[in-house]
Write a protein that holds these residues in place. Structure first.
Motif, PDB file in Angstrom:
ATOM      1  N   SER A  11       0.600  -1.627  -0.030  1.00 32.42           N
ATOM      2  CA  SER A  11      -0.437  -0.241  -0.159  1.00 32.42           C
ATOM      3  C   SER A  11       1.227   1.350  -0.159  1.00 32.42           C
ATOM      4  O   SER A  11       2.043   1.349   0.422  1.00 32.42           O
ATOM      5  CB  SER A  11      -1.044   0.053   1.132  1.00 32.42           C
ATOM      6  N   ILE A  12       0.138   2.574  -0.154  1.00 32.99           N
ATOM      7  CA  ILE A  12       0.965   3.402  -0.097  1.00 32.99           C
ATOM      8  C   ILE A  12       1.471   3.837   1.407  1.00 32.99           C
ATOM      9  O   ILE A  12       3.407   4.398   1.341  1.00 32.99           O
ATOM     10  CB  ILE A  12       0.160   5.120  -0.450  1.00 32.99           C
ATOM     11  N   ALA A  15       4.395   1.835   1.671  1.00 29.41           N
ATOM     12  CA  ALA A  15       5.552   2.261   0.981  1.00 29.41           C
ATOM     13  C   ALA A  15       6.601   3.080   1.279  1.00 29.41           C
ATOM     14  O   ALA A  15       7.787   3.478   0.680  1.00 29.41           O
ATOM     15  CB  ALA A  15       5.590   2.303  -0.995  1.00 29.41           C
ATOM     16  N   LEU A  16       5.732   4.128   2.201  1.00 27.17           N
ATOM     17  CA  LEU A  16       5.922   5.555   2.838  1.00 27.17           C
ATOM     18  C   LEU A  16       6.489   4.843   4.147  1.00 27.17           C
ATOM     19  O   LEU A  16       7.895   5.520   5.222  1.00 27.17           O
ATOM     20  CB  LEU A  16       4.662   5.848   3.524  1.00 27.17           C
ATOM     21  N   TYR A  61       6.194  12.818   6.258  1.00 30.55           N
ATOM     22  CA  TYR A  61       5.651  12.102   5.203  1.00 30.55           C
ATOM     23  C   TYR A  61       4.759  13.426   3.703  1.00 30.55           C
ATOM     24  O   TYR A  61       4.606  13.898   3.942  1.00 30.55           O
ATOM     25  CB  TYR A  61       4.653  10.824   5.259  1.00 30.55           C
ATOM     26  N   LEU A  63       3.753  12.637   0.557  1.00 26.23           N
ATOM     27  CA  LEU A  63       3.102  11.798  -0.647  1.00 26.23           C
ATOM     28  C   LEU A  63       2.126  12.541  -1.596  1.00 26.23           C
ATOM     29  O   LEU A  63       1.211  13.846  -1.509  1.00 26.23           O
ATOM     30  CB  LEU A  63       2.584  10.768  -0.132  1.00 26.23           C
ATOM     31  N   GLU A  64       1.213  11.867  -2.495  1.00 25.23           N
ATOM     32  CA  GLU A  64       0.727  12.273  -3.935  1.00 25.23           C
ATOM     33  C   GLU A  64      -0.062  11.148  -4.079  1.00 25.23           C
ATOM     34  O   GLU A  64       0.467   9.470  -4.078  1.00 25.23           O
ATOM     35  CB  GLU A  64       1.681  12.799  -4.835  1.00 25.23           C
ATOM     36  N   ARG A  65      -1.548  11.467  -4.586  1.00 20.61           N
ATOM     37  CA  ARG A  65      -1.845  10.185  -5.009  1.00 20.61           C
ATOM     38  C   ARG A  65      -2.987  10.009  -6.018  1.00 20.61           C
ATOM     39  O   ARG A  65      -4.005  11.436  -5.359  1.00 20.61           O
ATOM     40  CB  ARG A  65      -2.283   9.569  -3.356  1.00 20.61           C
ATOM     41  N   GLU A  69      -7.418   7.084  -4.439  1.00 11.73           N
ATOM     42  CA  GLU A  69      -6.565   6.130  -3.889  1.00 11.73           C
ATOM     43  C   GLU A  69      -6.781   5.721  -2.453  1.00 11.73           C
ATOM     44  O   GLU A  69      -5.709   6.850  -1.936  1.00 11.73           O
ATOM     45  CB  GLU A  69      -5.051   6.151  -4.521  1.00 11.73           C
ATOM     46  N   LEU A  71      -5.365   4.611   0.969  1.00 13.14           N
ATOM     47  CA  LEU A  71      -3.452   4.817   2.069  1.00 13.14           C
ATOM     48  C   LEU A  71      -3.114   3.907   2.228  1.00 13.14           C
ATOM     49  O   LEU A  71      -1.920   4.214   2.389  1.00 13.14           O
ATOM     50  CB  LEU A  71      -3.127   5.800   3.125  1.00 13.14           C
TER      51      LEU A  71
END
Ligand code: SF4
Length: 428
Positions: A11-12, A15-16, A61, A63-65, A69, A71
């Motif tokens: 997932s996002i 990944a972070l 953090y 992030l772009e999503r 989408e 998280l």
């Protein structure tokens, strides 16, 4: 601050490097105080999240999503806002001692009202909470109104500091918030003129009130605060007539029945329950409004799927309240399956004889009702009697009850869910 409970793989969040236990502090510079802040502030596509990892290290953090989408993280459940009232009719105050701790939590939380449909009185809602509800458009809310008359409501909620519900609902309604309301009717306190005033006030709020349910007070032998009268047949009939009058007015003037009496009120008044069309979208089925009618519909629709069980003897456990409703349903199931169904009416040993609802039977009651029934090939028990961990209210596990009984037992919501399976395919 909110804390992460779980992170989904690939997932996002994973990944972070976000881990369970990470504290999420701000989103795009705004502090997060609970799951609502997180939910609404992370709706943007570009996010800067300040966080503290489980080892104490601060981290940012970025992030772009893509729109929508996920998280991929789940937050720890929030501490609930506790109730500041002390209603005489409070069901939680009427619980017997010795049950598991979380059953005694008296929540009164507008956030859970929005997120899960829990009814809240809004007694602990301040002006800043109202601003927040409006900003986040938390609609619809499930509101325990009980009475719109301020003095009567103070008495009902046993709370002299309760805010004026009419003021609160009007402010929210002006901002576009809608409501599903409930009124627990306590004879002598909020029936008669007070109920009439409440129904009139809610009617005048127009489309802001999506539905209202009128429910009779329910008491157990442990309802130690209660000093009023119970709901008798005559009073139930009078209350029902008021509700029906306002319901019909809604149907005539606005095209929908906006206010409904609970199934229990019909049964107490000795009246037949309305047809499915009366309930529209069954908006308050969780509140016992239209549940019997819905069950009848599901059984009627499911009969063609019922497997043959010729000659088998099946016990159906229920509480006293549902027994008259069950008999015709079991006759139709018998005709469709060839089995013989027997209603097994169990008494509630935990709450006492005044509680006749099938869903509040406990493991001990099921055991007592079935332990000597060597003649039954199987038994169905109300699925509402067990929680997601397969525990009855008295903490007996379903597995323990199963092991102690001479026949297989199956939790069932509508009979069809079990009987549509081939006899050999019914898994214990
Ligand atoms: S509002 Fe009344 S009924 Fe609801 S939890 Fe509080 S005391 Fe109990």
């Amino acid at each position: 601050m909110v804390k992460v409970a779980r992170v989904e793989v690939e997932s996002i969040a994973a990944a972070l490097g976000i881990q369970p236990g990470t504290e999420l502090l701000t989103v795009n510079g705004r502090a997060i105080s609970d799951f609502l802040d997180w939910e609404f502030l992370t709706a943007d596509e570009e996010l800067v999240v300040e966080a503290r990892q489980p080892d104490g290290e601060s981290v940012i953090y970025e992030l772009e999503r893509l729109d929508g989408e996920p998280l991929g993280l789940t937050l720890q459940p929030p501490p609930v806002r506790r109730c500041a009232n002390r209603c005489e009719f409070c069901f939680i105050e009427g619980l017997p001692p010795g049950l598991r701790k979380n059953l005694y939590i008296r929540d009164d939380d507008y956030r859970l009202s929005f997120a899960y449909g829990n009814f809240a009185t809004l007694s602990n809602v301040k002006d800043r909470d109202i601003d927040r509800i409006l900003e986040y458009r938390l609609s619809p809310l499930y509101v325990s109104v009980h009475a719109t008359n301020h003095e009567a409501r103070k008495v009902l909620l046993n709370n002299a500091r309760v805010p004026d519900i009419k003021y609160q609902m009007s402010r929210l309604a002006e901002g576009g918030i809608q409501f599903h309301c409930q009124m627990v009717v306590v004879p002598g306190l909020n029936d008669g003129e007070i109920l009439e005033e409440s129904l009139r006030d809610l009617w005048e709020m127009g489309e802001s009130v999506l539905s209202a349910a009128v429910v009779p007070v329910g008491l157990t032998q442990f309802s130690h605060l209660y000093t009023g009268k119970g709901m008798d047949r005559e009073t139930a009939g009078v209350v029902l007539a008021q509700v029906e009058w306002w319901g019909k007015r809604g149907l005539t003037e606005r095209g929908e029945t906006w206010v409904f009496a609970s199934d229990e009120l019909y049964m107490l008044a000795g009246r037949e329950l309305p047809d499915p069309a009366h309930y529209g979208e069954f908006a308050q089925i969780e509140n016992g409004v239209g549940a019997v009618t819905s069950l009848r519909m599901r059984v009627a629709e499911g009969l063609k799927r019922v497997a043959r069980r010729d000659g088998e003897k099946i016990g159906v456990v229920t509480g006293l309240a549902m027994a008259p409703v069950m008999r015709p349903l079991l006759e139709s199931l018998s005709a469709a399956s060839g089995a013989h169904f027997e209603l097994v009416v169990a008494e509630n040993s935990l709450f006492g004889p005044t509680i006749t609802t099938a869903g509040l039977l406990v493991g001990k009651d099921i055991l007592a009702a079935l332990k000597d029934r060597l003649d039954l090939g199987l038994a169905l028990i109300p699925a509402e009697t067990i929680n997601e961990d397969s525990l009855f209210l008295d903490d007996l596990p379903l597995s323990t009850v199963r092991e102690a009984l001479p026949m297989p037992i199956f939790p069932s919501y509508d009979f069809i869910d079990v009987l549509a399976q081939e006899p050999s395919g019914v898994a214990a």
